[in-house]
Scaffold this motif. Structure first.
Motif, PDB file in Angstrom:
ATOM      1  N   ILE A   1       0.602  -1.293   0.112  1.00 31.53           N
ATOM      2  CA  ILE A   1      -0.016   0.050  -0.535  1.00 31.53           C
ATOM      3  C   ILE A   1       0.729   1.220  -0.019  1.00 31.53           C
ATOM      4  CG2 ILE A   1      -1.429   0.947   1.615  1.00 31.53           C
ATOM      5  CD1 ILE A   1      -3.164  -1.415   2.443  1.00 31.53           C
ATOM      6  N   ARG A   2       1.587   1.051   0.858  1.00 28.88           N
ATOM      7  CA  ARG A   2       2.728   2.794   1.067  1.00 28.88           C
ATOM      8  C   ARG A   2       3.476   2.404  -0.427  1.00 28.88           C
ATOM      9  NH1 ARG A   2       8.043   3.217   1.997  1.00 28.88           N
ATOM     10  NH2 ARG A   2       8.037   0.996   2.362  1.00 28.88           N
ATOM     11  N   GLU A   3       4.181   1.680  -0.932  1.00 25.90           N
ATOM     12  CA  GLU A   3       4.895   2.049  -2.425  1.00 25.90           C
ATOM     13  C   GLU A   3       3.999   2.222  -2.436  1.00 25.90           C
ATOM     14  OE1 GLU A   3       7.295  -2.062  -1.754  1.00 25.90           O
ATOM     15  OE2 GLU A   3       8.816  -0.957  -0.601  1.00 25.90           O
ATOM     16  N   GLY A   4       2.618   1.460  -3.163  1.00 24.58           N
ATOM     17  CA  GLY A   4       2.523   1.766  -4.222  1.00 24.58           C
ATOM     18  C   GLY A   4       1.927   3.313  -4.621  1.00 24.58           C
ATOM     19  N   LEU A   5       2.051   3.588  -3.301  1.00 24.01           N
ATOM     20  CA  LEU A   5       1.644   5.708  -2.913  1.00 24.01           C
ATOM     21  C   LEU A   5       2.656   6.122  -2.961  1.00 24.01           C
ATOM     22  CD1 LEU A   5      -1.026   5.530  -0.387  1.00 24.01           C
ATOM     23  CD2 LEU A   5      -1.360   6.066  -2.349  1.00 24.01           C
ATOM     24  N   SER A   6       4.515   5.147  -3.185  1.00 22.60           N
ATOM     25  CA  SER A   6       5.447   5.845  -3.654  1.00 22.60           C
ATOM     26  C   SER A   6       5.671   6.630  -2.228  1.00 22.60           C
ATOM     27  CB  SER A   6       5.532   6.894  -4.725  1.00 22.60           C
ATOM     28  OG  SER A   6       5.460   5.660  -6.056  1.00 22.60           O
ATOM     29  N   LEU A   7       5.736   6.552  -1.267  1.00 27.51           N
ATOM     30  CA  LEU A   7       5.666   7.152   0.137  1.00 27.51           C
ATOM     31  C   LEU A   7       7.079   6.056   0.928  1.00 27.51           C
ATOM     32  CD1 LEU A   7       2.153   7.813   1.345  1.00 27.51           C
ATOM     33  CD2 LEU A   7       3.845   9.871  -0.096  1.00 27.51           C
TER      34      LEU A   7
ATOM     35  N   ALA B   1       8.488   7.491   6.538  1.00 24.90           N
ATOM     36  CA  ALA B   1       8.508   8.993   7.446  1.00 24.90           C
ATOM     37  C   ALA B   1       6.898   9.361   6.795  1.00 24.90           C
ATOM     38  CB  ALA B   1       9.087   8.792   7.644  1.00 24.90           C
ATOM     39  N   GLU B   2       6.971   9.378   5.250  1.00 26.57           N
ATOM     40  CA  GLU B   2       6.237  10.034   4.453  1.00 26.57           C
ATOM     41  C   GLU B   2       4.661   9.166   4.453  1.00 26.57           C
ATOM     42  OE1 GLU B   2       8.960  11.826   0.633  1.00 26.57           O
ATOM     43  OE2 GLU B   2       7.993   9.961   0.699  1.00 26.57           O
ATOM     44  N   PHE B   3       4.675   8.140   4.440  1.00 29.88           N
ATOM     45  CA  PHE B   3       2.980   7.789   5.328  1.00 29.88           C
ATOM     46  C   PHE B   3       3.279   8.106   6.429  1.00 29.88           C
ATOM     47  CE2 PHE B   3       0.323   4.633   6.012  1.00 29.88           C
ATOM     48  CZ  PHE B   3      -0.636   4.128   4.797  1.00 29.88           C
ATOM     49  N   ALA B   4       3.118   7.472   7.534  1.00 32.07           N
ATOM     50  CA  ALA B   4       2.758   7.268   8.492  1.00 32.07           C
ATOM     51  C   ALA B   4       2.562   8.872   8.541  1.00 32.07           C
ATOM     52  CB  ALA B   4       3.980   7.573   9.621  1.00 32.07           C
ATOM     53  N   ALA B   5       3.563  10.439   8.246  1.00 33.27           N
ATOM     54  CA  ALA B   5       3.277  11.502   8.756  1.00 33.27           C
ATOM     55  C   ALA B   5       1.574  11.896   8.066  1.00 33.27           C
ATOM     56  CB  ALA B   5       4.065  12.382   8.798  1.00 33.27           C
ATOM     57  N   ARG B   6       1.714  11.263   6.748  1.00 34.21           N
ATOM     58  CA  ARG B   6       0.257  11.545   6.447  1.00 34.21           C
ATOM     59  C   ARG B   6      -0.494  11.146   6.133  1.00 34.21           C
ATOM     60  NH1 ARG B   6       0.793  11.132  -0.349  1.00 34.21           N
ATOM     61  NH2 ARG B   6       2.659  13.292  -0.033  1.00 34.21           N
ATOM     62  N   PHE B   7      -1.114  10.092   7.014  1.00 35.34           N
ATOM     63  CA  PHE B   7      -2.182   9.551   7.249  1.00 35.34           C
ATOM     64  C   PHE B   7      -2.001   8.874   8.809  1.00 35.34           C
ATOM     65  CE2 PHE B   7      -1.020   7.941   2.944  1.00 35.34           C
ATOM     66  CZ  PHE B   7      -2.450   8.121   2.430  1.00 35.34           C
ATOM     67  N   ALA B   8      -1.733   9.585   9.965  1.00 36.40           N
ATOM     68  CA  ALA B   8      -0.962   9.522  11.341  1.00 36.40           C
ATOM     69  C   ALA B   8      -1.160   8.385  11.930  1.00 36.40           C
ATOM     70  CB  ALA B   8      -2.652  10.590  11.472  1.00 36.40           C
ATOM     71  N   VAL B   9      -0.408   7.436  10.854  1.00 37.84           N
ATOM     72  CA  VAL B   9      -0.217   6.623  12.005  1.00 37.84           C
ATOM     73  C   VAL B   9       1.753   6.270  12.491  1.00 37.84           C
ATOM     74  CG1 VAL B   9       0.959   3.621  11.072  1.00 37.84           C
ATOM     75  CG2 VAL B   9      -1.276   5.147   9.854  1.00 37.84           C
TER      76      VAL B   9
ATOM     77  N   LEU C   1      -5.969   0.940   6.453  1.00 35.13           N
ATOM     78  CA  LEU C   1      -5.334   0.904   5.506  1.00 35.13           C
ATOM     79  C   LEU C   1      -6.332   0.413   4.070  1.00 35.13           C
ATOM     80  CD1 LEU C   1      -3.041  -1.172   7.293  1.00 35.13           C
ATOM     81  CD2 LEU C   1      -2.493   0.899   6.994  1.00 35.13           C
ATOM     82  N   THR C   2      -7.654  -0.195   4.346  1.00 31.93           N
ATOM     83  CA  THR C   2      -7.944  -0.398   3.220  1.00 31.93           C
ATOM     84  C   THR C   2      -8.186   0.474   2.284  1.00 31.93           C
ATOM     85  OG1 THR C   2      -8.537  -2.880   3.752  1.00 31.93           O
ATOM     86  CG2 THR C   2      -9.651  -1.971   1.794  1.00 31.93           C
ATOM     87  N   LEU C   3      -9.231   1.410   2.971  1.00 34.00           N
ATOM     88  CA  LEU C   3     -10.061   2.932   2.299  1.00 34.00           C
ATOM     89  C   LEU C   3      -8.310   3.728   1.603  1.00 34.00           C
ATOM     90  CD1 LEU C   3     -11.703   4.407   2.351  1.00 34.00           C
ATOM     91  CD2 LEU C   3     -11.316   5.621   4.559  1.00 34.00           C
ATOM     92  N   ILE C   4      -7.783   3.400   2.999  1.00 33.22           N
ATOM     93  CA  ILE C   4      -5.991   4.082   2.439  1.00 33.22           C
ATOM     94  C   ILE C   4      -5.637   3.705   0.814  1.00 33.22           C
ATOM     95  CG2 ILE C   4      -3.456   4.509   2.463  1.00 33.22           C
ATOM     96  CD1 ILE C   4      -4.379   4.889   5.555  1.00 33.22           C
ATOM     97  N   GLN C   5      -5.777   2.455   0.650  1.00 35.77           N
ATOM     98  CA  GLN C   5      -5.271   1.769  -0.389  1.00 35.77           C
ATOM     99  C   GLN C   5      -6.292   2.634  -1.541  1.00 35.77           C
ATOM    100  OE1 GLN C   5      -5.620  -2.132  -0.844  1.00 35.77           O
ATOM    101  NE2 GLN C   5      -3.730  -2.677  -2.155  1.00 35.77           N
ATOM    102  N   ARG C   6      -7.806   2.664  -1.553  1.00 34.41           N
ATOM    103  CA  ARG C   6      -8.486   2.940  -2.555  1.00 34.41           C
ATOM    104  C   ARG C   6      -9.054   3.855  -2.598  1.00 34.41           C
ATOM    105  NH1 ARG C   6     -13.242  -1.930  -0.396  1.00 34.41           N
ATOM    106  NH2 ARG C   6     -11.724  -3.806  -0.922  1.00 34.41           N
ATOM    107  N   ASN C   7      -8.604   4.651  -1.923  1.00 33.12           N
ATOM    108  CA  ASN C   7      -8.869   5.442  -2.061  1.00 33.12           C
ATOM    109  C   ASN C   7      -8.496   6.722  -0.955  1.00 33.12           C
ATOM    110  OD1 ASN C   7      -9.791   8.337  -3.066  1.00 33.12           O
ATOM    111  ND2 ASN C   7     -12.084   8.015  -3.075  1.00 33.12           N
ATOM    112  N   PRO C   8      -6.673   6.893  -1.561  1.00 33.22           N
ATOM    113  CA  PRO C   8      -5.782   7.828  -0.311  1.00 33.22           C
ATOM    114  C   PRO C   8      -6.348   9.526  -0.188  1.00 33.22           C
ATOM    115  CG  PRO C   8      -4.705   7.757  -2.018  1.00 33.22           C
ATOM    116  CD  PRO C   8      -6.169   6.730  -2.187  1.00 33.22           C
ATOM    117  N   LYS C   9      -6.947  10.125  -1.708  1.00 38.72           N
ATOM    118  CA  LYS C   9      -7.395  11.455  -1.277  1.00 38.72           C
ATOM    119  C   LYS C   9      -8.516  11.403  -0.275  1.00 38.72           C
ATOM    120  CE  LYS C   9      -4.349  13.195  -4.561  1.00 38.72           C
ATOM    121  NZ  LYS C   9      -3.252  13.525  -3.836  1.00 38.72           N
ATOM    122  N   VAL C  10      -9.335  11.149  -0.633  1.00 39.63           N
ATOM    123  CA  VAL C  10     -10.513  10.779  -0.136  1.00 39.63           C
ATOM    124  C   VAL C  10      -9.339  11.048   1.693  1.00 39.63           C
ATOM    125  CG1 VAL C  10     -11.974   9.666   1.705  1.00 39.63           C
ATOM    126  CG2 VAL C  10     -11.989  10.515  -1.314  1.00 39.63           C
TER     127      VAL C  10
END
Length: 66
Positions: free
Chosen positions: A10-16, A19-27, A50-59
Motif C-alpha cells: 500500500i505504502r509503496e503503491g503511493l510512492s511514499l 516516514a511520509e506515509f506515517a505523517a500523511r495518514f497519522a500512523v 489501510l484498505t480505505l487508504i489503498q482504495r482512495n487515499p485522497k479522501v
C-alpha cells in the motif's frame, strides 16, 4: 471485515517512504515498521483504515486535513 493487508505494498503503491506515509495518514512510524516487518499485524480497525487508504487515499488525506 478486511482480511490481511500488505502494508508495504500500500505504502509503496503511493510512492511514499515510511516516514511520509506515517505523517500523511497519522500512523505512528514505529507501528508502521512493525506491520511491514511482520512483527505485528494491524487490528480490524487498522485493516479497514489501510484498505480505505489503498482504495482512495485522497479522501483520507482530505478528511484528515479538515
Amino acid at each position: 471485515m478486511p482480511g490481511r493487508v500488505d502494508v508495504r505494498s500500500i505504502r509503496e503503491g503511493l510512492s511514499l517512504t515510511q516516514a511520509e506515509f506515517a505523517a500523511r495518514f497519522a500512523v505512528p512510524v514505529d507501528t508502521l515498521r512493525k506491520w511491514e516487518r511482520g512483527v505485528r499485524e494491524p487490528d480490524a480497525a487498522s485493516r479497514a483504515y489501510l484498505t480505505l487508504i489503498q482504495r482512495n487515499p485522497k479522501v483520507v488525506e482530505e478528511t484528515l486535513a479538515a
